[in-house]
Write an enzyme that holds these catalytic residues in place. Structure first.
Site, mmCIF file in Angstrom:
data_model
loop_
_atom_site.group_PDB
_atom_site.id
_atom_site.type_symbol
_atom_site.label_atom_id
_atom_site.label_comp_id
_atom_site.label_asym_id
_atom_site.label_seq_id
_atom_site.Cartn_x
_atom_site.Cartn_y
_atom_site.Cartn_z
ATOM 1 N N CYS A 133 0.833 -1.209 0.000
ATOM 2 C CA CYS A 133 0.000 0.000 0.000
ATOM 3 C C CYS A 133 0.864 1.254 0.000
ATOM 4 O O CYS A 133 1.386 1.661 1.041
ATOM 5 C CB CYS A 133 -0.939 -0.025 1.208
ATOM 6 S SG CYS A 133 -1.963 1.447 1.335
ATOM 7 N N CYS A 136 -0.409 4.114 2.130
ATOM 8 C CA CYS A 136 -0.133 3.947 3.564
ATOM 9 C C CYS A 136 1.336 4.204 3.882
ATOM 10 O O CYS A 136 1.655 4.865 4.861
ATOM 11 C CB CYS A 136 -0.458 2.526 4.034
ATOM 12 S SG CYS A 136 -1.959 1.824 3.360
ATOM 13 N N ASP A 137 2.241 3.672 3.067
ATOM 14 C CA ASP A 137 3.649 3.609 3.466
ATOM 15 C C ASP A 137 4.611 4.426 2.598
ATOM 16 O O ASP A 137 5.797 4.516 2.923
ATOM 17 C CB ASP A 137 4.120 2.132 3.448
ATOM 18 C CG ASP A 137 3.312 1.290 4.425
ATOM 19 O OD1 ASP A 137 2.920 1.819 5.478
ATOM 20 O OD2 ASP A 137 3.058 0.103 4.136
#
Ligand code: NDP
Length: 304
Positions: A133, A136-137
């Site tokens: 992701c 997300c990261d």
């Protein structure tokens, strides 16, 4: 007879539980295999509103569970073995612990799991440079070199998003043409920070405690080479956890539940879908939570 049963205990399931419980529907949540869902497997969540310092994924879902239980939701730790769905009638749920539950309304929030490469090194370095992701990261890879695995729209989207942070993004694809739509493919191919490695399969992710590179095999001549990088984003698509409703409910070709007219309603009255099992596009904790809220409101109106 239950009023509402919710299958799944991720952000979609727990948010549906909070709303349904506050509407006095005493929802029963069936946890599924992973209590708290996929989010419990991520480390730091920095994009969930209300947590400016970031929050641990496990902690966030446990807070959601506590909040749902506070208003009267019940959690049964079990997996669903069989579902017998009806159009507007009683929904029958058989659990793997032998319990059989009947409910007037059912919210399916079973989630989706990323398709991984299936390497031992990938498993070992998850959250240590390996992610599925970018949203997300990605921000953890400022000025670093990252690899994206895959050749579909998800891979192009992840690669383009990562250019905001990374110094270079290398897309490794197993064939010599992309599966992605023309517009996404062109956008990625024309980006100065993105480079493509064609006909290549990642055979190992290198590094002891954090990613230092990948080993790739060229599918045309079987030669192997090493690419240095600090992050690997696996973008091979997602597999919705919808096996249990297959053949009983309308789904798209990839198995995601089809919802009607921008609601949480499925083609069966009394059966609602929420979160990643019905959404191949956004797949975020916050969008899943919002979908759970919608499903609880739709279920409440249906019961009313
Ligand atoms: P796709 O199934 O379309 O693509 C998966 C990619 O991963 C393919 O290139 C495939 O290779 C590759 N792949 C699969 N398994 C492996 C493996 N074991 N090893 C190496 N490579 C592998 O999934 P997406 O998530 O990209 O897209 C799903 C749907 O969502 C599509 O309909 C897409 O259009 C849509 N979508 C749309 C977006 C947008 O419009 N912005 C964004 C994201 C998704 P191969 O090509 O060789 O099969």
């Amino acid at each position: 007879m239950e009023k509402v049963v919710i299958i799944g205990s991720g952000p979609a399931g727990y948010t549906a539980a909070v709303y349904a419980a506050r509407a006095n529907l005493e929802p029963l949540v069936i946890s599924g295999n992973t209590i708290g869902g996929l989010l419990t497997q991520t480390s730091e969540v920095e994009n969930f509103p209300g947590f400016p310092e970031g929050v641990n994924g496990y902690e966030l879902t446990m807070k959601m569970q506590t909040q749902a239980e506070k208003f009267g939701a019940r959690l049964e730790i079990a997996n669903v073995e069989k579902l017998e769905l009806t159009d507007g009638g009683v929904q029958k749920i058989t659990l793997d612990n032998g319990n059989v539950i009947e409910s007037k309304a059912l919210i399916i929030a079973t989630g989706a799991t990323p398709r991984w490469l299936g390497l031992e090194s990938e498993e070992r370095l998850k959250n240590c440079g390996v992610s599925a992701c970018a949203t997300c990261d990605g921000a953890f890879f400022e000025d670093m070199k990252v690899v994206v695995a895959g050749g579909g729209d998800s891979a192009m989207e992840e690669a383009l998003f990562l250019t905001k942070f990374a110094s270079e993004v290398i897309v490794v694809h197993r064939r010599n043409e992309l599966r992605a739509s023309k517009i996404m493919a062109e956008r990625a191919m024309n980006h100065e920070k993105i480079r493509f490695v064609w006909n290549s399969q990642i055979v190992e992710i290198l590094g002891e405690s954090e990613v230092t590179g990948i080993k790739v095999k060229n599918n045309a001549d079987n030669s192997e080479s090493v690419i240095e990088c600090q992050g690997v984003f696996v973008a091979l698509g997602h597999v919705p956890a919808t096996e249990i409703v297959k053949g009983q409910i309308d789904m798209d070709d990839a198995g995601f539940i089809k919802l009607e007219n921008n609601t949480s309603m499925t083609n069966l009255a009394g059966v609602f879908g929420a979160g990643d099992c019905a959404d191949h596009r956004y797949r975020q904790a916050i969008t899943a939570a919002a979908a759970g809220c919608r499903a609880a409101i739709d279920a409440e109106r249906y019961l009313g």
